[in-house]
Design a protein around this motif. Sequence first.
Motif, mmCIF file in Angstrom:
data_model
loop_
_atom_site.group_PDB
_atom_site.id
_atom_site.type_symbol
_atom_site.label_atom_id
_atom_site.label_comp_id
_atom_site.label_asym_id
_atom_site.label_seq_id
_atom_site.Cartn_x
_atom_site.Cartn_y
_atom_site.Cartn_z
ATOM 1 N N ARG A 151 -120.780 73.119 21.627
ATOM 2 C CA ARG A 151 -119.966 72.076 22.282
ATOM 3 C C ARG A 151 -119.403 72.600 23.596
ATOM 4 N NH1 ARG A 151 -118.085 70.834 16.955
ATOM 5 N NH2 ARG A 151 -116.269 72.174 17.268
ATOM 6 N N GLN A 152 -118.843 73.812 23.577
ATOM 7 C CA GLN A 152 -118.249 74.367 24.790
ATOM 8 C C GLN A 152 -119.292 74.556 25.888
ATOM 9 O OE1 GLN A 152 -116.569 78.317 24.414
ATOM 10 N NE2 GLN A 152 -115.438 78.158 26.323
ATOM 11 N N PRO A 195 -118.880 75.085 17.515
ATOM 12 C CA PRO A 195 -117.941 75.097 18.652
ATOM 13 C C PRO A 195 -118.543 75.696 19.921
ATOM 14 C CG PRO A 195 -117.343 76.782 17.037
ATOM 15 C CD PRO A 195 -118.410 75.954 16.409
ATOM 16 N N GLU A 242 -114.451 80.327 31.869
ATOM 17 C CA GLU A 242 -113.862 79.680 30.692
ATOM 18 C C GLU A 242 -113.832 80.614 29.489
ATOM 19 O OE1 GLU A 242 -116.073 76.127 30.006
ATOM 20 O OE2 GLU A 242 -115.237 75.067 31.751
ATOM 21 N N ILE A 243 -114.938 81.298 29.239
ATOM 22 C CA ILE A 243 -114.962 82.165 28.058
ATOM 23 C C ILE A 243 -114.097 83.408 28.281
ATOM 24 C CG2 ILE A 243 -117.194 81.287 27.259
ATOM 25 C CD1 ILE A 243 -118.536 83.777 28.284
ATOM 26 N N GLU A 267 -122.045 72.890 26.166
ATOM 27 C CA GLU A 267 -122.698 71.607 26.417
ATOM 28 C C GLU A 267 -124.211 71.677 26.201
ATOM 29 O OE1 GLU A 267 -121.496 70.358 30.307
ATOM 30 O OE2 GLU A 267 -119.385 70.138 29.740
ATOM 31 N N ASP A 320 -110.677 82.478 27.514
ATOM 32 C CA ASP A 320 -110.486 82.459 26.052
ATOM 33 C C ASP A 320 -110.308 83.866 25.478
ATOM 34 O OD1 ASP A 320 -110.675 79.704 25.960
ATOM 35 O OD2 ASP A 320 -112.802 79.683 25.433
#
Length: 255
Positions: free
Chosen positions: A131-132, A128, A190-191, A134, A194
Amino acid sequence: MSLLQVKNLKKIYTTRFGGNPVQALSNVSFSVEKGEYVAIMGESGSGKTTLLNLLASLDKPTNGEILLNGKNIVTINEKDISGFRRDNLGFVFQDFNLLDTFSVKDNIFLPLVLAGRPYNEMDEKLKPISRQLEISDILNKYPYEISGGQKQRTAIARALITNPKIILADEPTGSLDSRASDGVLKLFNEINDDGQTIIMVTHSVKAASHAKRVLFIKDGQLYHQLYKASMSNEDLYQKISDTLTMIATGGDRNE
């Protein structure tokens, strides 16, 4: 209770030849809540790098406490400190600190390998994250085969894979061009969204304007702080610039 509490931190350096002691930090106190994104700024020599090194447990203060989840990391002995850093802190550096003889995947796995984790667990954790960030298509390449932006994404993946309580970033966009910098700052947002707590030392006003709070260090002391709240990145950018001008010209801070 705050995730991180810094209490009355002082750091004095003495030279081995008996020169005058240098006080790098003086009575610095602040706290960081879980999920915060904090930037630390100041002129060269202000003490911000010293502060980051103390938070990273790479150095010990002359006086004061650093509490992570209530545990005073200053008192952890030398034989246990590496394991503590590996289990609780993630690091992102300006110059990436990747091993050229390791693939991207193996660089990311390194802290888990040192912790003795099984390969299947490491592989599941990586999927994961890659993917996040890239980077799934470059996992088998080597650092010398990828761009600066991809190297920093690899370093961020390495920091994230241990599920750290805090990511400590030292000038994370300092070696990147503007496009790669924008990509890294977007990733940090983004992180953080999260739930990841981030503390970043930076000279870049643009990088700091992405944070939710900015601490300013001057002459080894906490000089001022700004909260983003409902401000846009552009508005915070201007506030940061004004504060840095005030620091440089010796003006009084706004209360």
